[in-house]
Scaffold this motif. Structure first.
Motif, mmCIF file in Angstrom:
data_model
loop_
_atom_site.group_PDB
_atom_site.id
_atom_site.type_symbol
_atom_site.label_atom_id
_atom_site.label_comp_id
_atom_site.label_asym_id
_atom_site.label_seq_id
_atom_site.Cartn_x
_atom_site.Cartn_y
_atom_site.Cartn_z
ATOM 1 N N GLU A 180 37.128 43.940 36.675
ATOM 2 C CA GLU A 180 37.601 43.680 35.317
ATOM 3 C C GLU A 180 39.058 44.092 35.143
ATOM 4 O OE1 GLU A 180 37.535 42.426 31.394
ATOM 5 O OE2 GLU A 180 36.016 42.130 32.952
ATOM 6 N N ALA A 181 39.468 45.164 35.831
ATOM 7 C CA ALA A 181 40.817 45.703 35.648
ATOM 8 C C ALA A 181 41.857 45.004 36.524
ATOM 9 C CB ALA A 181 40.818 47.198 35.955
ATOM 10 N N PHE A 182 41.443 44.317 37.575
ATOM 11 C CA PHE A 182 42.364 43.730 38.548
ATOM 12 C C PHE A 182 43.222 42.646 37.901
ATOM 13 C CE2 PHE A 182 43.491 40.679 41.871
ATOM 14 C CZ PHE A 182 44.016 41.515 42.846
ATOM 15 N N ARG A 183 44.512 42.590 38.324
ATOM 16 C CA ARG A 183 45.429 41.552 37.836
ATOM 17 C C ARG A 183 46.260 40.992 38.986
ATOM 18 N NH1 ARG A 183 42.476 42.165 34.264
ATOM 19 N NH2 ARG A 183 42.902 42.549 32.038
ATOM 20 N N PHE A 184 46.599 39.703 38.865
ATOM 21 C CA PHE A 184 47.547 39.035 39.761
ATOM 22 C C PHE A 184 48.693 38.547 38.893
ATOM 23 C CE2 PHE A 184 49.554 35.619 41.983
ATOM 24 C CZ PHE A 184 49.367 35.837 43.346
#
Length: 351
Positions: free
Chosen positions: A124-128
């Protein structure tokens, strides 16, 4: 402590971003192919720093990227890696497609596979976050600005390759659900800028007493953004941006190229006068315009300002003065670039 995988972190914008991120307590895994624009001397202050892991490699190396993601488990991937000089893209477009399109695709696939395997909270926290340019929008007339809904109309091989990478990022969100963010910035300037770009080129040639080449009539207009302001905008988007959205980043500083060149000359005249006392503006030499040269760019950054509260901290005058001072104080860095020795020296490289 957050961990970020930063690609292209030995380049101009990426290098500034890495230096600021580590200073703010972020652990950075820095992946850079060290093409001509990658300069490890930019990162010399981080040599031996426990929170900076430098990896010499290509974003197109899927095995390497997958290993880095599995080993370091970053909270975010920030993609600065790109071939970015318009003139070079005109002379050799294939390298731009390879890095900016094929390389970005490989990075997206690796990030997607890693993200899918994460546990719920980390997933949920991961970003690209993909760093792009206003040049994907093409050219403006005398009025108007680029917004996030402006249709893409790239006019150079460079901008076309960046437009393709932007579309891939968008597609990976809509097709696979990958939590992406995209920023499209105006012309950056500041410390560690490779001296083929306008401002550092003018500084270097002015100090050397050489002609200062200005394309055509020099009345092409760009919106100038101090690199530290850009880095703050990226951190802001990463922290609070809405997944799947694009945010334009501009410096509220439209200037004609000839005006920028004359201002640099005046700043140098104050700080490092010519021995003959003549103004450096006398060195300006108009040259044939480059093919397909866009006449004007201007950014509407109201979405970023209104939604996320970012505003540039530097006026153009403040940023340009700080940039000139940095180049005057760091002539050794410039010398290593101009004589090519920076490419022969590898500081703390991890292969």
């Amino acid at each position: 402590m957050p961990t970020w995988l930063v690609t292209g972190g030995a380049g101009f914008i990426g290098g500034n971003f890495v230096l600021e991120a580590v200073a703010r307590g972020v652990r950075v895994v820095n992946l850079d192919a060290l093409t001509y624009a990658g300069n490890l001397h930019t990162l010399a202050a981080l040599d031996g720093h426990p929170d900076h892991v430098f990896v010499h490699g290509d974003i197109g190396d899927r095995t390497l990227v997958a290993r880095l993601l599995a080993e370091h488990r970053p909270d975010a991937v920030l993609n600065f890696a790109a071939e970015s000089h318009v003139d070079r893209s005109i002379d050799g477009p294939a390298a731009f497609v390879q890095t900016n399109v094929v390389g970005t695709l490989a990075l997206l696939e690796a990030a997607r596979d890693h993200w899918r395997a994460l546990e719920d909270g980390a997933r949920e926290a991961f970003r690209f976050l993909h760093v792009s340019t206003d040049e994907v929008y093409g050219a403006l007339g005398d009025t108007g600005t680029f917004s996030e809904t402006t249709p893409y109309a790239p006019n150079s091989p460079y901008s076309a390759s960046k437009a393709a990478s932007d579309h891939l990022v968008r597609a990976f969100h809509h097709t696979y659900g990958l939590p992406v963010l995209t920023t499209n910035c105006s012309n950056n300037y500041g410390p560690y800028h490779f001296p083929e770009k306008l401002i550092p080129l003018v500084i270097a040639k002015a100090l050397a007493g050489e002609p200062l080449p200005v394309y055509g009539d020099g009345r092409q207009v760009r919106d100038w953004l101090y690199v530290s302001d850009h880095c703050e905008a990226i951190r802001t988007v990463l922290a609070r941006g809405r997944v799947g959205e694009t945010y334009n980043v501009g410096g509220d500083a439209e200037r004609q190229n000839i005006e920028v060149v004359r201002t640099v000359c005046a700043l140098l005249d104050e700080r490092r006068p010519r021995e003959d006392g003549l103004p450096r503006a006398r060195q300006i030499a108009h040259v044939a315009d480059r093919p397909g040269h866009d006449r004007r760019y201007a950014i509407d950054a109201s979405k970023l300002k209104g939604e996320l509260g970012w505003t540039p901290a530097y006026t153009f005058e403040q940023g340009l003065a700080a940039t000139v001072d940095w180049y005057l104080d760091n002539q050794d860095w410039v010398r290593r670039v101009l004589d090519g020795s920076y490419r022969l020296e590898r500081i703390g490289t991890t292969v």
